[in-house]
Design a protein around this motif. Structure first.
Motif, PDB file in Angstrom:
ATOM      1  N   PHE A  51       0.828  -1.208   0.000  1.00 61.16           N
ATOM      2  CA  PHE A  51       0.000   0.000   0.000  1.00 61.16           C
ATOM      3  C   PHE A  51       0.864   1.260   0.000  1.00 61.16           C
ATOM      4  CE2 PHE A  51      -3.513  -2.783   0.995  1.00 61.16           C
ATOM      5  CZ  PHE A  51      -4.625  -2.117   0.513  1.00 61.16           C
ATOM      6  N   GLU A  52       1.990   1.228   0.716  1.00 64.26           N
ATOM      7  CA  GLU A  52       2.873   2.396   0.743  1.00 64.26           C
ATOM      8  C   GLU A  52       3.465   2.687  -0.640  1.00 64.26           C
ATOM      9  OE1 GLU A  52       4.458   2.272   5.376  1.00 64.26           O
ATOM     10  OE2 GLU A  52       5.611   1.227   3.824  1.00 64.26           O
ATOM     11  N   GLY A  53       3.600   1.658  -1.469  1.00 64.83           N
ATOM     12  CA  GLY A  53       4.171   1.831  -2.797  1.00 64.83           C
ATOM     13  C   GLY A  53       3.158   2.201  -3.864  1.00 64.83           C
ATOM     14  N   ARG A  54       1.879   2.226  -3.521  1.00 66.39           N
ATOM     15  CA  ARG A  54       0.846   2.533  -4.517  1.00 66.39           C
ATOM     16  C   ARG A  54       0.748   4.036  -4.755  1.00 66.39           C
ATOM     17  NH1 ARG A  54      -4.232  -1.491  -2.928  1.00 66.39           N
ATOM     18  NH2 ARG A  54      -2.968  -3.410  -2.853  1.00 66.39           N
ATOM     19  N   GLU A  55       0.524   4.383  -6.011  1.00 69.12           N
ATOM     20  CA  GLU A  55       0.304   5.783  -6.350  1.00 69.12           C
ATOM     21  C   GLU A  55      -1.170   6.143  -6.285  1.00 69.12           C
ATOM     22  OE1 GLU A  55       2.135   6.765 -10.046  1.00 69.12           O
ATOM     23  OE2 GLU A  55       4.135   6.226  -9.338  1.00 69.12           O
ATOM     24  N   GLU A  56      -2.044   5.142  -6.387  1.00 66.88           N
ATOM     25  CA  GLU A  56      -3.481   5.382  -6.338  1.00 66.88           C
ATOM     26  C   GLU A  56      -4.133   4.447  -5.334  1.00 66.88           C
ATOM     27  OE1 GLU A  56      -5.204   4.993 -10.192  1.00 66.88           O
ATOM     28  OE2 GLU A  56      -4.037   6.635 -11.057  1.00 66.88           O
ATOM     29  N   HIS A  57      -5.148   4.971  -4.661  1.00 64.67           N
ATOM     30  CA  HIS A  57      -5.929   4.188  -3.710  1.00 64.67           C
ATOM     31  C   HIS A  57      -7.398   4.315  -4.112  1.00 64.67           C
ATOM     32  CE1 HIS A  57      -2.544   3.576  -0.876  1.00 64.67           C
ATOM     33  NE2 HIS A  57      -2.127   4.697  -1.443  1.00 64.67           N
ATOM     34  N   LEU A  58      -8.160   3.242  -3.943  1.00 60.05           N
ATOM     35  CA  LEU A  58      -9.537   3.197  -4.419  1.00 60.05           C
ATOM     36  C   LEU A  58     -10.342   4.417  -4.002  1.00 60.05           C
ATOM     37  CD1 LEU A  58     -11.851   1.617  -5.802  1.00 60.05           C
ATOM     38  CD2 LEU A  58     -12.308   0.571  -3.571  1.00 60.05           C
ATOM     39  N   SER A  59     -10.249   4.785  -2.728  1.00 58.40           N
ATOM     40  CA  SER A  59     -11.046   5.898  -2.211  1.00 58.40           C
ATOM     41  C   SER A  59     -10.363   7.250  -2.390  1.00 58.40           C
ATOM     42  CB  SER A  59     -11.323   5.680  -0.723  1.00 58.40           C
ATOM     43  OG  SER A  59     -10.106   5.744  -0.002  1.00 58.40           O
ATOM     44  N   GLY A  60      -9.144   7.238  -2.900  1.00 59.72           N
ATOM     45  CA  GLY A  60      -8.372   8.470  -3.010  1.00 59.72           C
ATOM     46  C   GLY A  60      -7.613   8.809  -1.738  1.00 59.72           C
ATOM     47  N   VAL A  61      -7.795   7.997  -0.687  1.00 59.37           N
ATOM     48  CA  VAL A  61      -7.130   8.226   0.593  1.00 59.37           C
ATOM     49  C   VAL A  61      -5.972   7.236   0.716  1.00 59.37           C
ATOM     50  CG1 VAL A  61      -7.388   8.217   3.108  1.00 59.37           C
ATOM     51  CG2 VAL A  61      -9.280   8.980   1.649  1.00 59.37           C
ATOM     52  N   PRO A  62      -4.746   7.711   0.916  1.00 60.18           N
ATOM     53  CA  PRO A  62      -3.639   6.786   1.112  1.00 60.18           C
ATOM     54  C   PRO A  62      -3.750   6.109   2.481  1.00 60.18           C
ATOM     55  CG  PRO A  62      -2.833   9.066   0.955  1.00 60.18           C
ATOM     56  CD  PRO A  62      -4.321   9.099   0.894  1.00 60.18           C
ATOM     57  N   ILE A  63      -4.287   4.900   2.472  1.00 62.10           N
ATOM     58  CA  ILE A  63      -4.528   4.156   3.702  1.00 62.10           C
ATOM     59  C   ILE A  63      -4.407   2.669   3.398  1.00 62.10           C
ATOM     60  CG2 ILE A  63      -7.036   4.105   3.325  1.00 62.10           C
ATOM     61  CD1 ILE A  63      -7.334   4.363   6.415  1.00 62.10           C
ATOM     62  N   ALA A  64      -3.808   1.932   4.295  1.00 59.06           N
ATOM     63  CA  ALA A  64      -3.656   0.484   4.143  1.00 59.06           C
ATOM     64  C   ALA A  64      -4.848  -0.198   4.805  1.00 59.06           C
ATOM     65  CB  ALA A  64      -2.334   0.025   4.751  1.00 59.06           C
ATOM     66  N   ASP A  65      -6.020  -0.049   4.189  1.00 57.56           N
ATOM     67  CA  ASP A  65      -7.242  -0.521   4.838  1.00 57.56           C
ATOM     68  C   ASP A  65      -7.294  -2.036   4.991  1.00 57.56           C
ATOM     69  OD1 ASP A  65      -7.532  -0.705   2.056  1.00 57.56           O
ATOM     70  OD2 ASP A  65      -9.690  -0.350   2.115  1.00 57.56           O
ATOM     71  N   THR A  66      -6.671  -2.776   4.086  1.00 58.27           N
ATOM     72  CA  THR A  66      -6.631  -4.232   4.242  1.00 58.27           C
ATOM     73  C   THR A  66      -5.891  -4.598   5.525  1.00 58.27           C
ATOM     74  OG1 THR A  66      -6.749  -4.603   1.861  1.00 58.27           O
ATOM     75  CG2 THR A  66      -5.845  -6.396   3.197  1.00 58.27           C
ATOM     76  N   ALA A  67      -4.766  -3.934   5.771  1.00 60.50           N
ATOM     77  CA  ALA A  67      -4.005  -4.206   6.993  1.00 60.50           C
ATOM     78  C   ALA A  67      -4.799  -3.825   8.236  1.00 60.50           C
ATOM     79  CB  ALA A  67      -2.672  -3.455   6.962  1.00 60.50           C
ATOM     80  N   ILE A  68      -5.539  -2.722   8.168  1.00 64.89           N
ATOM     81  CA  ILE A  68      -6.349  -2.309   9.322  1.00 64.89           C
ATOM     82  C   ILE A  68      -7.424  -3.350   9.606  1.00 64.89           C
ATOM     83  CG2 ILE A  68      -7.907  -0.549  10.238  1.00 64.89           C
ATOM     84  CD1 ILE A  68      -6.390   1.465   8.397  1.00 64.89           C
TER      85      ILE A  68
END
Length: 194
Positions: free
Chosen positions: A153-170
């Motif tokens: 997730f830290e290496g991604r340039e895009e996140h589904l919701s537009g929020v840089p968050i590792a929601d799978t890990a949470i």
């Protein structure tokens, strides 16, 4: 294949937007606002699922993930189990089943479902590794898998919701905490106390 327009897609877009609001609240430490937004996102994902094609399993995954992070997932898990085919035949359906099974403490089903995830993309395999660690009670395997998920997730340039968050890990950390296995990784993409 692009999705056809219609109410199901409008609901999906709304679910993603509301989820993004909840994720921003979560990262800002406003747990009450995050919980409210994530439960609303889960409701919208479910409504979108009910209007979409019967293979749109990402919507069930979104519903389950938001519900777990919000801390109120039992009804979402029970609902998902009624909606999934038996047997599940895709990595996404297997992932939805694995999450629901973990919520319900059905470790045998979660183990079988994680195997079905492994024909999917690398993110499915990383999640399957974490799920296997949880069902086997293997803290080291679980922590290594969650670390890999956070790094991805830290290496991604895009996140589904537009929020840089590792929601799978949470989500996984919430499920792990209920088993006394949370590893509490540190990342700017995670709340202070996932």
């Amino acid at each position: 294949m692009p999705m056809s327009d219609g109410p199901h897609l409008d609901l999906l877009r709304e679910a993603i937007a509301v989820e993004g609001r909840g994720q921003r609240d979560l990262l800002a430490g406003d747990d009450a606002a995050a919980t409210n937004a994530l439960l609303e996102a889960a409701r919208l994902y479910r409504e979108s699922w009910e209007l979409a094609s019967p293979t749109s399993f990402g919507r069930l995954i979104g519903m389950l993930k938001a519900s777990v992070i919000a801390g109120d997932a039992s009804s979402a898990a029970a609902y998902a189990r009624t909606q999934l085919p038996d047997p599940v035949e895709s990595p996404a359906a297997s992932y939805a089943l694995a999450i629901a099974a973990l919520i319900e403490r059905d470790e045998a089903t979660a183990r079988v479902a994680s195997t079905g995830m492994r024909s999917g993309s690398p993110p499915f395999n990383r999640a399957a590794d974490a799920i296997d660690g949880l069902v086997e009670g293997d803290g080291e395997r679980y922590a290594a898998a969650v670390g890999a998920i956070v790094s991805d997730f830290e290496g991604r340039e895009e996140h589904l919701s537009g929020v840089p968050i590792a929601d799978t890990a949470i989500m996984l950390e919430r499920l792990a905490a209920a088993r006394g296995m949370a590893c509490r990784p540190h990342s700017p993409l995670l709340p202070a106390s996932p």
